[in-house]
Motif scaffolding. Sequence first.
Motif, PDB file in Angstrom:
ATOM      1  N   ARG A   1       0.812  -1.301  -0.052  1.00 10.52           N
ATOM      2  CA  ARG A   1      -0.115   0.083  -0.028  1.00 10.52           C
ATOM      3  C   ARG A   1       1.042   1.193  -0.342  1.00 10.52           C
ATOM      4  NH1 ARG A   1      -5.637  -0.363  -0.809  1.00 10.52           N
ATOM      5  NH2 ARG A   1      -5.828   1.157   0.272  1.00 10.52           N
ATOM      6  N   ARG A   2       1.922   1.349   0.693  1.00 10.37           N
ATOM      7  CA  ARG A   2       2.916   2.641   0.966  1.00 10.37           C
ATOM      8  C   ARG A   2       4.065   2.632   0.162  1.00 10.37           C
ATOM      9  NH1 ARG A   2      -1.063   5.507   2.899  1.00 10.37           N
ATOM     10  NH2 ARG A   2      -1.825   4.536   4.880  1.00 10.37           N
ATOM     11  N   LEU A   3       4.459   1.492  -0.241  1.00 13.00           N
ATOM     12  CA  LEU A   3       5.819   1.250  -1.141  1.00 13.00           C
ATOM     13  C   LEU A   3       5.552   0.792  -2.595  1.00 13.00           C
ATOM     14  CD1 LEU A   3       8.359  -0.154   1.774  1.00 13.00           C
ATOM     15  CD2 LEU A   3       7.653   2.302   1.084  1.00 13.00           C
ATOM     16  N   ALA A   4       4.301   0.570  -2.867  1.00 18.28           N
ATOM     17  CA  ALA A   4       4.007  -0.243  -4.119  1.00 18.28           C
ATOM     18  C   ALA A   4       4.691  -1.274  -4.528  1.00 18.28           C
ATOM     19  CB  ALA A   4       4.028   1.111  -4.989  1.00 18.28           C
ATOM     20  N   VAL A   5       4.999  -2.298  -3.454  1.00 17.00           N
ATOM     21  CA  VAL A   5       5.924  -3.310  -3.789  1.00 17.00           C
ATOM     22  C   VAL A   5       5.105  -4.527  -4.547  1.00 17.00           C
ATOM     23  CG1 VAL A   5       7.162  -5.419  -2.886  1.00 17.00           C
ATOM     24  CG2 VAL A   5       7.555  -2.835  -1.745  1.00 17.00           C
ATOM     25  N   ASP A   6       5.668  -4.875  -5.874  1.00 16.40           N
ATOM     26  CA  ASP A   6       5.072  -6.130  -6.460  1.00 16.40           C
ATOM     27  C   ASP A   6       5.236  -7.295  -6.077  1.00 16.40           C
ATOM     28  OD1 ASP A   6       3.741  -7.536  -8.350  1.00 16.40           O
ATOM     29  OD2 ASP A   6       5.068  -6.794 -10.090  1.00 16.40           O
ATOM     30  N   PRO A   7       4.251  -8.004  -5.778  1.00 11.57           N
ATOM     31  CA  PRO A   7       4.435  -9.384  -4.885  1.00 11.57           C
ATOM     32  C   PRO A   7       5.010 -10.535  -5.958  1.00 11.57           C
ATOM     33  CG  PRO A   7       2.080  -8.866  -5.035  1.00 11.57           C
ATOM     34  CD  PRO A   7       2.849  -7.694  -5.560  1.00 11.57           C
ATOM     35  N   ARG A   8       4.834 -10.141  -7.283  1.00 12.47           N
ATOM     36  CA  ARG A   8       4.968 -11.268  -8.028  1.00 12.47           C
ATOM     37  C   ARG A   8       6.409 -11.677  -8.073  1.00 12.47           C
ATOM     38  NH1 ARG A   8       0.855 -12.758 -11.289  1.00 12.47           N
ATOM     39  NH2 ARG A   8      -1.033 -11.298 -11.330  1.00 12.47           N
ATOM     40  N   PRO A   9       7.438 -10.825  -8.230  1.00  9.78           N
ATOM     41  CA  PRO A   9       8.881 -11.368  -8.202  1.00  9.78           C
ATOM     42  C   PRO A   9       9.372 -12.007  -6.742  1.00  9.78           C
ATOM     43  CG  PRO A   9       8.763  -8.777  -8.948  1.00  9.78           C
ATOM     44  CD  PRO A   9       7.308  -9.129  -8.486  1.00  9.78           C
ATOM     45  N   VAL A  10       8.565 -11.505  -5.712  1.00  9.75           N
ATOM     46  CA  VAL A  10       8.694 -12.104  -4.547  1.00  9.75           C
ATOM     47  C   VAL A  10       8.431 -13.713  -4.482  1.00  9.75           C
ATOM     48  CG1 VAL A  10       8.286 -11.858  -1.847  1.00  9.75           C
ATOM     49  CG2 VAL A  10       8.565 -10.072  -3.211  1.00  9.75           C
ATOM     50  N   ALA A  11       7.229 -13.713  -5.057  1.00  9.86           N
ATOM     51  CA  ALA A  11       6.486 -15.347  -5.441  1.00  9.86           C
ATOM     52  C   ALA A  11       7.610 -16.092  -6.079  1.00  9.86           C
ATOM     53  CB  ALA A  11       5.130 -15.273  -5.943  1.00  9.86           C
ATOM     54  N   THR A  12       8.398 -15.436  -7.119  1.00 14.48           N
ATOM     55  CA  THR A  12       8.856 -16.227  -7.762  1.00 14.48           C
ATOM     56  C   THR A  12      10.288 -16.584  -7.008  1.00 14.48           C
ATOM     57  OG1 THR A  12       8.194 -15.098  -9.783  1.00 14.48           O
ATOM     58  CG2 THR A  12      10.577 -16.146 -10.071  1.00 14.48           C
ATOM     59  N   LEU A  13      10.757 -15.457  -6.400  1.00 14.38           N
ATOM     60  CA  LEU A  13      12.113 -15.723  -5.506  1.00 14.38           C
ATOM     61  C   LEU A  13      11.888 -16.873  -4.395  1.00 14.38           C
ATOM     62  CD1 LEU A  13      14.904 -14.559  -5.139  1.00 14.38           C
ATOM     63  CD2 LEU A  13      13.827 -13.056  -3.254  1.00 14.38           C
ATOM     64  N   LEU A  14      10.699 -16.993  -4.056  1.00 13.61           N
ATOM     65  CA  LEU A  14      10.413 -18.098  -2.878  1.00 13.61           C
ATOM     66  C   LEU A  14      10.364 -19.413  -3.665  1.00 13.61           C
ATOM     67  CD1 LEU A  14       7.553 -16.414  -0.882  1.00 13.61           C
ATOM     68  CD2 LEU A  14       9.668 -17.256   0.035  1.00 13.61           C
ATOM     69  N   ILE A  15       9.755 -19.303  -4.777  1.00 11.59           N
ATOM     70  CA  ILE A  15       9.450 -20.728  -5.534  1.00 11.59           C
ATOM     71  C   ILE A  15      10.674 -21.286  -5.982  1.00 11.59           C
ATOM     72  CG2 ILE A  15       8.484 -21.869  -7.480  1.00 11.59           C
ATOM     73  CD1 ILE A  15       5.958 -20.351  -6.924  1.00 11.59           C
ATOM     74  N   TYR A  16      11.618 -20.504  -6.715  1.00 14.02           N
ATOM     75  CA  TYR A  16      12.697 -20.934  -7.576  1.00 14.02           C
ATOM     76  C   TYR A  16      14.148 -20.938  -6.728  1.00 14.02           C
ATOM     77  CZ  TYR A  16       9.649 -21.032 -11.129  1.00 14.02           C
ATOM     78  OH  TYR A  16       8.554 -21.497 -12.098  1.00 14.02           O
ATOM     79  N   LEU A  17      14.145 -20.177  -5.524  1.00 19.89           N
ATOM     80  CA  LEU A  17      15.388 -20.265  -4.916  1.00 19.89           C
ATOM     81  C   LEU A  17      15.353 -20.315  -3.189  1.00 19.89           C
ATOM     82  CD1 LEU A  17      18.349 -19.236  -4.816  1.00 19.89           C
ATOM     83  CD2 LEU A  17      17.687 -16.856  -4.542  1.00 19.89           C
ATOM     84  N   ILE A  18      14.422 -19.431  -2.613  1.00 23.23           N
ATOM     85  CA  ILE A  18      14.536 -19.753  -1.288  1.00 23.23           C
ATOM     86  C   ILE A  18      13.797 -21.103  -0.722  1.00 23.23           C
ATOM     87  CG2 ILE A  18      13.630 -18.798   0.940  1.00 23.23           C
ATOM     88  CD1 ILE A  18      13.556 -15.930  -0.414  1.00 23.23           C
TER      89      ILE A  18
END
Length: 312
Positions: free
Chosen positions: A28-45
């Motif tokens: 809401r405040r920083l306009a962070v896009d969650p899609r790259p975070v989801a990709t990072l979780l699935i393919y690396l973390i």
Amino acid sequence: MTPIDPGTLMGPLWTLLAYIGLGWLAARRLAVDPRPVATLLIYLIAPLTFFRGLVQGGPTPGYLLLTAALFAVASLIAVIVHRLARHGFAPQESALLAFSSGTGNTGYFGLPVALVLLPPQGVTLYLFGVLGVTLYEFTVGFYLSARGQFSVRQSLAKIVRLPLIYAFLAALLVSGADITLPDAVMEGLAAFPATYTLLGMMIIGMTLGRVTIRQLDWRFIGACLAIRYAFWPLLALAGVMGLQALVPLSGELALALLLIGVVPMAANVVVVAMELGIAPEKGALAVLITTLAAPLLIPLYLTLMMRLTGLS
């Protein structure tokens, strides 16, 4: 066994809700896009977290049998729900419902509770059961989710590219060959479980930051609640009582299985939905509601189930 105290669940609950709140603020405040975070979780973390857990746990045939059994149960449930849901829900919704039906928040929420309720041997048993559920999420579950939007060939191609499968095989190879990883490597990997938990819950808040009241689908949420808090507890109870009637079943394993059956919906429902673009907003709302209900329902469920199975 340790009595079930509702206060036991408040620590994990408030921690998870705080992470969700941080994700909401980020969106809401920083306009962070969650899609790259989801990709990072699935393919690396997630793969590195999974690899570390397996290597540290020292898999034995007995532990791997438990992992395989939970994987099979979760996969069977998801396939059945997918077939049934197709008649009442749109393709994307039925795919998301099928994925969520085979899994639960066994890691972010369940593990802190397991650490309180179970002795070390029971925690190990719980973790290998959780590994089976996690393996389902990134194989059969991911395939069923992808089928909500992609063809069979495209869905299989997406699974083949998932590194978690290869992390699982690599961990088995390292353990089977009795390879000792350098301390520096293990210390580096130690950062990933906490990162996995933090980002996995934050992505729910990021998704909720984009949700409007018009996206509330009580029919879908009701189906998720019925599967998570009605079907799964009954299945876990029946499974434990059935095993007790057939073979000697330790109290630690019985309670570990019961706990897997009563945790709220998995945060990975939102992670996978975000990666595949299949109604992540609806998934986030359902995950949040089942998580809020957990402190009320889980102590009640576990207390009753422990009495019925003779664990208390």
